[in-house]
Design a protein around this motif. Structure first.
Motif, mmCIF file in Angstrom:
data_model
loop_
_atom_site.group_PDB
_atom_site.id
_atom_site.type_symbol
_atom_site.label_atom_id
_atom_site.label_comp_id
_atom_site.label_asym_id
_atom_site.label_seq_id
_atom_site.Cartn_x
_atom_site.Cartn_y
_atom_site.Cartn_z
ATOM 1 N N GLY A 366 4.316 -6.970 -13.924
ATOM 2 C CA GLY A 366 3.104 -6.635 -13.551
ATOM 3 C C GLY A 366 2.677 -7.017 -12.223
ATOM 4 O O GLY A 366 3.236 -8.134 -11.795
ATOM 5 N N TYR A 367 1.334 -6.937 -11.587
ATOM 6 C CA TYR A 367 1.416 -7.356 -10.105
ATOM 7 C C TYR A 367 1.360 -8.991 -10.052
ATOM 8 O O TYR A 367 1.909 -9.381 -9.025
ATOM 9 N N TYR A 368 0.691 -9.686 -10.868
ATOM 10 C CA TYR A 368 0.517 -10.998 -10.890
ATOM 11 C C TYR A 368 1.982 -11.646 -10.812
ATOM 12 O O TYR A 368 2.136 -12.673 -9.991
ATOM 13 N N GLU A 387 -1.225 -4.488 2.401
ATOM 14 C CA GLU A 387 -2.102 -3.035 2.124
ATOM 15 C C GLU A 387 -1.607 -2.440 0.931
ATOM 16 O O GLU A 387 -0.719 -2.788 0.164
ATOM 17 N N GLY A 388 -2.410 -1.586 0.357
ATOM 18 C CA GLY A 388 -2.464 -0.921 -0.834
ATOM 19 C C GLY A 388 -3.840 -1.163 -1.503
ATOM 20 O O GLY A 388 -4.724 -1.662 -0.746
ATOM 21 N N ALA A 389 -4.052 -0.866 -2.726
ATOM 22 C CA ALA A 389 -5.016 -0.994 -3.752
ATOM 23 C C ALA A 389 -4.950 -2.354 -4.426
ATOM 24 O O ALA A 389 -5.355 -3.390 -3.975
ATOM 25 N N ASN A 390 -4.416 -2.161 -5.456
ATOM 26 C CA ASN A 390 -4.099 -3.459 -6.221
ATOM 27 C C ASN A 390 -3.271 -4.355 -5.564
ATOM 28 O O ASN A 390 -3.556 -5.666 -5.544
ATOM 29 N N THR A 391 -2.049 -3.958 -5.031
ATOM 30 C CA THR A 391 -1.311 -4.891 -4.298
ATOM 31 C C THR A 391 -2.109 -5.778 -3.448
ATOM 32 O O THR A 391 -1.657 -6.950 -3.249
ATOM 33 N N MET A 392 -2.909 -4.933 -2.683
ATOM 34 C CA MET A 392 -3.682 -6.015 -1.601
ATOM 35 C C MET A 392 -4.764 -6.998 -2.211
ATOM 36 O O MET A 392 -4.803 -7.907 -1.808
ATOM 37 N N PHE A 413 -11.993 -1.345 7.682
ATOM 38 C CA PHE A 413 -12.017 0.158 7.695
ATOM 39 C C PHE A 413 -11.217 0.574 6.306
ATOM 40 O O PHE A 413 -10.959 1.625 6.330
ATOM 41 N N GLY A 414 -10.576 -0.166 5.723
ATOM 42 C CA GLY A 414 -9.896 0.019 4.326
ATOM 43 C C GLY A 414 -8.398 1.115 4.753
ATOM 44 O O GLY A 414 -8.473 2.022 4.099
ATOM 45 N N THR A 415 -7.837 0.856 5.767
ATOM 46 C CA THR A 415 -6.952 1.838 6.492
ATOM 47 C C THR A 415 -5.665 1.823 5.802
ATOM 48 O O THR A 415 -5.133 0.444 5.998
ATOM 49 N N MET A 416 -4.911 2.519 4.957
ATOM 50 C CA MET A 416 -3.678 2.921 4.624
ATOM 51 C C MET A 416 -2.779 3.134 5.754
ATOM 52 O O MET A 416 -3.129 4.148 6.681
ATOM 53 N N GLY A 440 1.799 -1.485 -1.254
ATOM 54 C CA GLY A 440 1.686 -0.579 -2.300
ATOM 55 C C GLY A 440 2.787 0.352 -1.868
ATOM 56 O O GLY A 440 3.093 0.628 -0.544
ATOM 57 N N ASP A 441 3.462 1.299 -2.838
ATOM 58 C CA ASP A 441 4.396 2.454 -2.624
ATOM 59 C C ASP A 441 3.605 3.273 -1.766
ATOM 60 O O ASP A 441 4.329 4.036 -0.961
ATOM 61 N N SER A 442 2.428 3.748 -2.029
ATOM 62 C CA SER A 442 1.748 5.061 -1.333
ATOM 63 C C SER A 442 1.365 4.093 -0.016
ATOM 64 O O SER A 442 1.678 5.149 1.023
ATOM 65 N N GLY A 445 4.339 4.598 2.331
ATOM 66 C CA GLY A 445 4.764 5.965 2.779
ATOM 67 C C GLY A 445 3.825 6.629 4.054
ATOM 68 O O GLY A 445 4.306 7.326 4.847
ATOM 69 N N PHE A 446 2.682 5.829 4.195
ATOM 70 C CA PHE A 446 1.895 6.294 5.698
ATOM 71 C C PHE A 446 2.660 6.247 6.858
ATOM 72 O O PHE A 446 2.507 6.843 7.704
ATOM 73 N N SER A 447 3.308 4.883 6.926
ATOM 74 C CA SER A 447 4.045 4.666 8.153
ATOM 75 C C SER A 447 5.376 4.340 7.887
ATOM 76 O O SER A 447 5.922 3.570 8.867
ATOM 77 N N GLY A 470 2.917 5.611 -7.479
ATOM 78 C CA GLY A 470 1.833 6.268 -7.041
ATOM 79 C C GLY A 470 0.642 5.580 -6.526
ATOM 80 O O GLY A 470 0.705 4.497 -6.254
ATOM 81 N N ILE A 471 -0.347 6.333 -6.232
ATOM 82 C CA ILE A 471 -1.692 5.682 -5.702
ATOM 83 C C ILE A 471 -2.591 5.094 -6.819
ATOM 84 O O ILE A 471 -3.036 5.486 -7.729
ATOM 85 N N GLY A 472 -2.502 3.689 -6.440
ATOM 86 C CA GLY A 472 -3.347 3.015 -7.679
ATOM 87 C C GLY A 472 -2.373 2.622 -8.901
ATOM 88 O O GLY A 472 -1.923 1.352 -8.881
ATOM 89 N N GLN A 473 -2.434 3.776 -9.659
ATOM 90 C CA GLN A 473 -1.400 3.566 -10.911
ATOM 91 C C GLN A 473 -0.458 4.990 -10.810
ATOM 92 O O GLN A 473 -0.850 5.886 -10.247
#
Ligand SMILES: Cc1ncc(C[n+]2csc(CCOP(=O)(O)OP(=O)(O)O)c2C)c(N)n1
Length: 549
Positions: A366-368, A387-392, A413-416, A440-442, A445-447, A470-473
């Protein structure tokens, strides 16, 4: 006197204004500017997309205290660069975007890559401008730098038409203004200093919140002195982390929600009551919370909650005023007060919940568990990008920072897509630092293609991709139709960097992760550690549903 061209005038102006690093993508009509910049001794980092290059410029501005600069081609390149302007605008970071533009005599004729660039930039910048002639270009650039730096820092757009860039001029006809000095520092009203201290002295449950404004203002010594003298509990904002080391005894970060909910007087040091702080409103904050606010921008005072004592000006200078007042009349908050006991109990309780997840060696991880390993292999003075959701979000509590301006994340700005760019910027302007970028893996992918930029410039960054498909989960296997939030299960992001001469590692167990991180952090090459985690892994159970909104 010799004749010089527009490229040289622009490059010399940048150098003269203290811009040592330029990020961008070349093409029409800015090819020559990048080369001229290199001739002037400016380091040029060619990116794969202007979005990432413009994010890098914002981060460089934040880290160095002089505007970061990005160079973009006309039309689509400049439009991509707006992403960075918006990110800098939201985070209040000084940056400049230089966009090439078609020859002005072709305006409105359907020129190659013609676009309403000045208008497009405007909502996100303090100034959107275009030089009228080559002789005045250095003046425009000086004003761009000054505007980005002075007052609340922010972004500036400078449009550079091809006819200005390709023009030639006798050197003596160019008007060269002096280097723009750093922003003048203003002090707070002495009465507001007294009011601020009186509010804190009278508080039963005081709390200090340290934001990235304190980091930008290089107020760390003053803030630490203030906390040591007053013994007040404090919390950092996400990028305020490190202004005071996370292991400082006054940190109540592990009891964050409780501290925010119960505090009766909150002292904001360069932190805003925006969405990150739930607007300073219930249920996150007490209904009648009293606010003491230090901010560089007068118009920020009173946002969402009325301010009782407003300290407007430079955070470092104002912390000096507060510390001087405390020298004259020492005061500290009671160490064995009910408030401190309450906070300590809550921190202990939360610590136990998280410790169990951090020690869980089950596979998939898991993340922790993953973040604990990253924490253990990250040097104490590393710059951490995330960056990421849970990862960050989880990383913010698990990965400590001990120095100011050592954490860069998706921010206000919450920018991925900022992570790789920030890591490259950090490695470029702080070459003596190890940079660890946890994504996070998502988000990766952005950059993702910017790993080539890191390899080409030999920046020994460690990228860690926390991969849950994926995104989030994510899911174990692709379904039909493919769910909207899902990416290729088990994707080998580690192999991407190997195409460019970097080194990739793949980990699925705690032991593989440990071994990979150990090697990656010490490697002279850019590295990616791709760690597969449980696609269903999530945050620790949250006590309030509004915490996850
Ligand atoms: C530019 C941009 N596009 C889309 C989003 C929406 N968004 C928020 S978080 C996120 C990615 C979260 O997934 P991941 O990076 O894999 O991290 P995880 O939560 O899985 O650890 C996205 C796409 C965003 N914030 N910014």
């Amino acid at each position: 006197m010799a004749e010089i061209d527009g490229n040289t005038v622009i490059a010399r102006s940048l150098k003269q204004q203290g811009i040592e690093t330029l990020f961008g993508v070349v093409g029409f009509p800015v090819f020559g500017i990048a080369s001229a910049a290199q001739n002037e001794g400016i380091r040029y980092f060619g990116f794969r997309n202007e979005q990432a290059a413009s994010y890098a410029a914002g981060a460089a501005g934040y880290l160095t205290g002089r505007p970061g600069a990005c160079l973009a081609v006309s039309g689509p390149g400049m439009i991509h660069g707006i992403a960075g302007l918006a990110n800098a605008w939201s985070n209040c970071w000084p940056m400049l975007l230089f966009g090439g533009a078609n020859d002005s005599y072709q305006n409105e004729q359907g020129a190659f890559q013609e676009a309403p660039q000045i208008e497009a930039a405007r909502p996100f910048v303090k100034l959107s401008t275009r030089p009228d002639r080559l002789s005045r270009v250095p003046g425009y650039i000086e004003k761009a730098v000054r505007t980005a730096l002075y007052g609340r820092p922010g972004a500036v757009y400078v449009d550079l038409p091809n006819d200005i860039i390709s023009d030639r001029i006798d050197e003596q006809d160019v008007v060269w203004p002096a280097r723009c000095p750093d922003a003048p520092k203003s002090l707070a009203d002495p009465q507001a200093i007294e009011a601020a201290l009186a509010a804190l002295r009278g508080a039963k449950r005081p709390l200090v919140i340290v934001g990235k404004g304190a980091a930008y203002a290089r107020a760390e010594a003053g803030v630490r002195r203030f906390l040591d003298a007053t013994q007040l509990p404090f919390l950092p904002s996400p990028m305020g982390k490190g202004v005071v080391p996370d292991d400082h005894p006054n940190s109540v970060a592990p009891a964050r929600s409780h501290a925010l909910q119960q505090a009766d007087v909150v002292f904001l040091i360069g932190a805003r009551l925006n969405w990150i702080m739930h607007f300073g409103l219930p249920p996150r904050f007490a209904k009648d919370v009293r606010i003491v606010q230090l901010d560089v921008a007068a118009e920020e005072i009173g946002t969402n909650v009325p301010t009782e004592a407003a300290l407007v000006g430079d955070a470092d200078a104002i912390m000096g005023q507060l510390n001087a007042a405390l020298d004259d009349e020492p005061w500290s908050f009671e160490a064995d007060s009910g408030w401190w006991r309450d906070l300590r109990d809550k921190m202990e309780e939360n610590h136990k919940v998280v410790a169990a997840m951090m020690e869980d060696d089950a596979v998939p991880m898991g993340y922790y568990r993953v973040l604990r390993e990253i924490r253990d292999w990250t040097p104490r003075d590393a710059i951490v990008c995330s960056e990421g959701a849970n990862t960050m979000d989880i990383g913010r509590s698990v990965l400590p920072n001990y120095e100011a301006r050592h954490r860069l994340d998706a921010g206000s700005f919450g920018t991925m897509g900022v992570g790789l760019a920030f890591a490259i910027a950090a490695a470029a302007v702080r070459p003596e630092k190890k940079v660890v970028c946890v994504e996070g893996d998502s988000a990766f992918g952005f950059s993702g293609m910017e790993v080539e930029t890191a390899c080409r410039h030999r920046l020994p960054i460690t990228f860690v991709v926390v991969n849950n498909n994926g995104i989030g989960q994510g899911v174990e296997n692709l379904g039909d139709p493919v769910p909207p939030h899902v990416y290729t299960p088990g994707a080998r992001y580690d192999r991407v960097i190997e195409a460019f001469g970097g080194k990739g590692y793949f980990a699925t167990t705690p032991e593989e992760l440990r071994q990979s991180l150990k090697e990656a952090v010490e490697s002279p090459l850019p590295t990616i550690v791709n760690v597969l985690i449980d696609p269903k892994a999530t945050r620790k159970p949250q006590k309030f549903d509004w915490l996850t909104r």
